[in-house]
Structure formats: structure tokens, C-alpha cells
Motif scaffolding. Sequence first.
Motif, mmCIF file in Angstrom:
data_model
loop_
_atom_site.group_PDB
_atom_site.id
_atom_site.type_symbol
_atom_site.label_atom_id
_atom_site.label_comp_id
_atom_site.label_asym_id
_atom_site.label_seq_id
_atom_site.Cartn_x
_atom_site.Cartn_y
_atom_site.Cartn_z
ATOM 1 N N THR A 242 0.829 -1.205 0.000
ATOM 2 C CA THR A 242 0.000 0.000 0.000
ATOM 3 C C THR A 242 0.865 1.256 0.000
ATOM 4 O O THR A 242 0.560 2.224 -0.703
ATOM 5 N N GLY A 243 1.932 1.265 0.765
ATOM 6 C CA GLY A 243 2.824 2.415 0.804
ATOM 7 C C GLY A 243 3.400 2.737 -0.561
ATOM 8 O O GLY A 243 3.531 3.908 -0.935
ATOM 9 N N TYR A 244 3.748 1.697 -1.305
ATOM 10 C CA TYR A 244 4.287 1.899 -2.657
ATOM 11 C C TYR A 244 3.222 2.533 -3.551
ATOM 12 O O TYR A 244 3.501 3.466 -4.301
ATOM 13 N N LEU A 245 1.995 2.030 -3.448
ATOM 14 C CA LEU A 245 0.905 2.573 -4.262
ATOM 15 C C LEU A 245 0.624 4.033 -3.891
ATOM 16 O O LEU A 245 0.415 4.875 -4.771
ATOM 17 N N LEU A 246 0.634 4.322 -2.586
ATOM 18 C CA LEU A 246 0.431 5.701 -2.148
ATOM 19 C C LEU A 246 1.522 6.610 -2.690
ATOM 20 O O LEU A 246 1.260 7.734 -3.135
ATOM 21 N N ARG A 247 2.752 6.133 -2.648
ATOM 22 C CA ARG A 247 3.880 6.928 -3.155
ATOM 23 C C ARG A 247 3.746 7.173 -4.656
ATOM 24 O O ARG A 247 4.035 8.266 -5.150
ATOM 25 N N MET A 248 3.297 6.156 -5.387
ATOM 26 C CA MET A 248 3.114 6.295 -6.831
ATOM 27 C C MET A 248 2.090 7.393 -7.132
ATOM 28 O O MET A 248 2.328 8.272 -7.971
ATOM 29 N N VAL A 249 0.968 7.351 -6.423
ATOM 30 C CA VAL A 249 -0.072 8.359 -6.617
ATOM 31 C C VAL A 249 0.437 9.722 -6.158
ATOM 32 O O VAL A 249 0.292 10.723 -6.869
ATOM 33 N N SER A 250 1.044 9.766 -4.981
ATOM 34 C CA SER A 250 1.550 11.027 -4.440
ATOM 35 C C SER A 250 2.565 11.669 -5.376
ATOM 36 O O SER A 250 2.517 12.882 -5.621
ATOM 37 N N ASN A 251 3.476 10.876 -5.884
ATOM 38 C CA ASN A 251 4.483 11.414 -6.808
ATOM 39 C C ASN A 251 3.834 12.015 -8.044
ATOM 40 O O ASN A 251 4.226 13.092 -8.493
ATOM 41 N N ALA A 252 2.858 11.318 -8.608
ATOM 42 C CA ALA A 252 2.201 11.805 -9.823
ATOM 43 C C ALA A 252 1.484 13.133 -9.555
ATOM 44 O O ALA A 252 1.621 14.096 -10.316
ATOM 45 N N VAL A 253 0.724 13.185 -8.471
ATOM 46 C CA VAL A 253 -0.008 14.405 -8.127
ATOM 47 C C VAL A 253 0.979 15.531 -7.807
ATOM 48 O O VAL A 253 0.839 16.652 -8.297
ATOM 49 N N SER A 254 1.980 15.230 -6.999
ATOM 50 C CA SER A 254 2.942 16.238 -6.550
ATOM 51 C C SER A 254 3.800 16.778 -7.681
ATOM 52 O O SER A 254 4.066 17.985 -7.742
ATOM 53 N N GLN A 255 4.249 15.905 -8.573
ATOM 54 C CA GLN A 255 5.120 16.362 -9.656
ATOM 55 C C GLN A 255 4.379 17.286 -10.613
ATOM 56 O O GLN A 255 4.944 18.292 -11.066
ATOM 57 N N GLU A 256 3.127 16.988 -10.886
ATOM 58 C CA GLU A 256 2.347 17.865 -11.758
ATOM 59 C C GLU A 256 2.103 19.208 -11.068
ATOM 60 O O GLU A 256 2.212 20.262 -11.684
ATOM 61 N N PHE A 257 1.784 19.167 -9.766
ATOM 62 C CA PHE A 257 1.578 20.413 -9.031
ATOM 63 C C PHE A 257 2.872 21.217 -8.957
ATOM 64 O O PHE A 257 2.855 22.452 -9.124
ATOM 65 N N ALA A 258 3.989 20.553 -8.745
ATOM 66 C CA ALA A 258 5.288 21.236 -8.688
ATOM 67 C C ALA A 258 5.561 21.978 -9.992
ATOM 68 O O ALA A 258 6.054 23.112 -9.981
ATOM 69 N N ARG A 259 5.218 21.360 -11.109
ATOM 70 C CA ARG A 259 5.404 22.012 -12.406
ATOM 71 C C ARG A 259 4.530 23.258 -12.505
ATOM 72 O O ARG A 259 4.969 24.315 -12.953
ATOM 73 N N LYS A 260 3.291 23.148 -12.048
ATOM 74 C CA LYS A 260 2.364 24.280 -12.143
ATOM 75 C C LYS A 260 2.802 25.450 -11.270
ATOM 76 O O LYS A 260 2.733 26.599 -11.707
ATOM 77 N N VAL A 261 3.229 25.181 -10.047
ATOM 78 C CA VAL A 261 3.644 26.295 -9.185
ATOM 79 C C VAL A 261 4.992 26.854 -9.624
ATOM 80 O O VAL A 261 5.236 28.054 -9.467
ATOM 81 N N ARG A 262 5.847 26.003 -10.187
ATOM 82 C CA ARG A 262 7.135 26.485 -10.711
ATOM 83 C C ARG A 262 6.882 27.521 -11.813
ATOM 84 O O ARG A 262 7.583 28.521 -11.908
ATOM 85 N N ASP A 263 5.840 27.283 -12.620
ATOM 86 C CA ASP A 263 5.481 28.250 -13.658
ATOM 87 C C ASP A 263 5.027 29.580 -13.063
ATOM 88 O O ASP A 263 5.039 30.602 -13.750
ATOM 89 N N LYS A 264 4.640 29.572 -11.799
ATOM 90 C CA LYS A 264 4.235 30.803 -11.096
ATOM 91 C C LYS A 264 5.365 31.351 -10.219
ATOM 92 O O LYS A 264 5.163 32.278 -9.445
ATOM 93 N N GLY A 265 6.549 30.756 -10.335
ATOM 94 C CA GLY A 265 7.724 31.304 -9.678
ATOM 95 C C GLY A 265 8.001 30.828 -8.266
ATOM 96 O O GLY A 265 8.798 31.456 -7.564
ATOM 97 N N VAL A 266 7.359 29.734 -7.823
ATOM 98 C CA VAL A 266 7.627 29.211 -6.483
ATOM 99 C C VAL A 266 7.798 27.697 -6.530
ATOM 100 O O VAL A 266 7.414 27.040 -7.493
ATOM 101 N N THR A 267 8.363 27.174 -5.455
ATOM 102 C CA THR A 267 8.468 25.725 -5.283
ATOM 103 C C THR A 267 7.297 25.248 -4.424
ATOM 104 O O THR A 267 6.588 26.065 -3.817
ATOM 105 N N VAL A 268 7.115 23.947 -4.326
ATOM 106 C CA VAL A 268 6.063 23.397 -3.476
ATOM 107 C C VAL A 268 6.315 23.774 -2.015
ATOM 108 O O VAL A 268 5.386 24.135 -1.284
ATOM 109 N N ALA A 269 7.556 23.723 -1.574
ATOM 110 C CA ALA A 269 7.886 24.094 -0.199
ATOM 111 C C ALA A 269 7.553 25.568 0.058
ATOM 112 O O ALA A 269 7.013 25.920 1.113
ATOM 113 N N GLU A 270 7.853 26.415 -0.910
ATOM 114 C CA GLU A 270 7.528 27.833 -0.768
ATOM 115 C C GLU A 270 6.013 28.032 -0.731
ATOM 116 O O GLU A 270 5.496 28.824 0.061
#
Length: 150
Positions: free
Chosen positions: A11-39
Motif C-alpha cells: 500500500t505504501g508503494y501505491l500511495l507513493r506512486m499516486v503522491s508522486n504523480a499528483v505532486s510532480q504535476e503540481f510542482a510544475r504548475k507552481v514552478r510556472d508561477k515562480g515558487v516551489t512546493v515548499a515555498e
Amino acid sequence: MPAVSDLTSHTGYLLRMVSNAVSQEFARKVRDKGVTVAEWAMLRCLYGTGAIAPSALARKMGMTKGAISKLADRLLEKGLIERTGNPEDKRGHSLSLSVAGANKVPILAGLADENDAAFFAFLSGDEHERLRGLLHTLIHKNGLSIVPVD
């Protein structure tokens, strides 16, 4: 060789797979707005709170004071937060959103909402709410409180 479970049986692997997909796409979107996910996470934590000491923000986000300091320096440089002195403690200071930062948070929150909507569109409304409920149960039962920023 002994039998070894398949990665996708964890289950942890599956959660990580989903989390990575959601997070990486969001990271790209916020990077286009000049910030990182942490920011973004720091900006969102500051939104609506007023001035807050870095140590209190570190506790709120589950990060070290050093990590908060580095994030703050980057956001100060971008003009998205402000640092104000503490008149009662000359060594202390507080962090708050600048006008630009306060204006940016709703835009970034909209991107987060759109990202979730796109990724989880395959689930019915009830399925999505059940998933959120299960995740909240896991968070609560495991005592998780750290704001994920990676």
C-alpha cells in the motif's frame, strides 16, 4: 530464492506512486508561477495568520528553524513575505505575507484545486470523499502533523 512480494502489493508503494504523480504535476504548475512546493506550503501556512515567529512557523510546518530560515530567505528575495522586528526582543523577528504574497496564495490554491480535480476526476464524488476520509484517518491514527513539502 525466497518468495518476495511484488512492489504493487504494498500500500505504501501505491500511495507513493499516486503522491508522486499528483505532486510532480503540481510542482510544475507552481514552478510556472515562480515558487516551489515548499515555498507554496509556507505561503499557505502564513495566509491569514498575521505575523508569526519563525520558530512558531517551524513547529506549525514540522520543519527545523534552519529550513524555515532558508525558505524565508528565498521568499523575501521574491518579495512574497516580509520580516519585521520584534520591539520587545531586539534579536527576534516575525514573518508575514507581503501584499504580493497574499495576492499569490489564492492563485496557487486554485492551481492546487485544479490539480486535484484533474487527477482525481476518475473517482466519483463519494469515492473521493471516502479516500480523503481514509487518508485523514491514517494521518490522525499515526499522529502525522508535518506539512509535506518534498
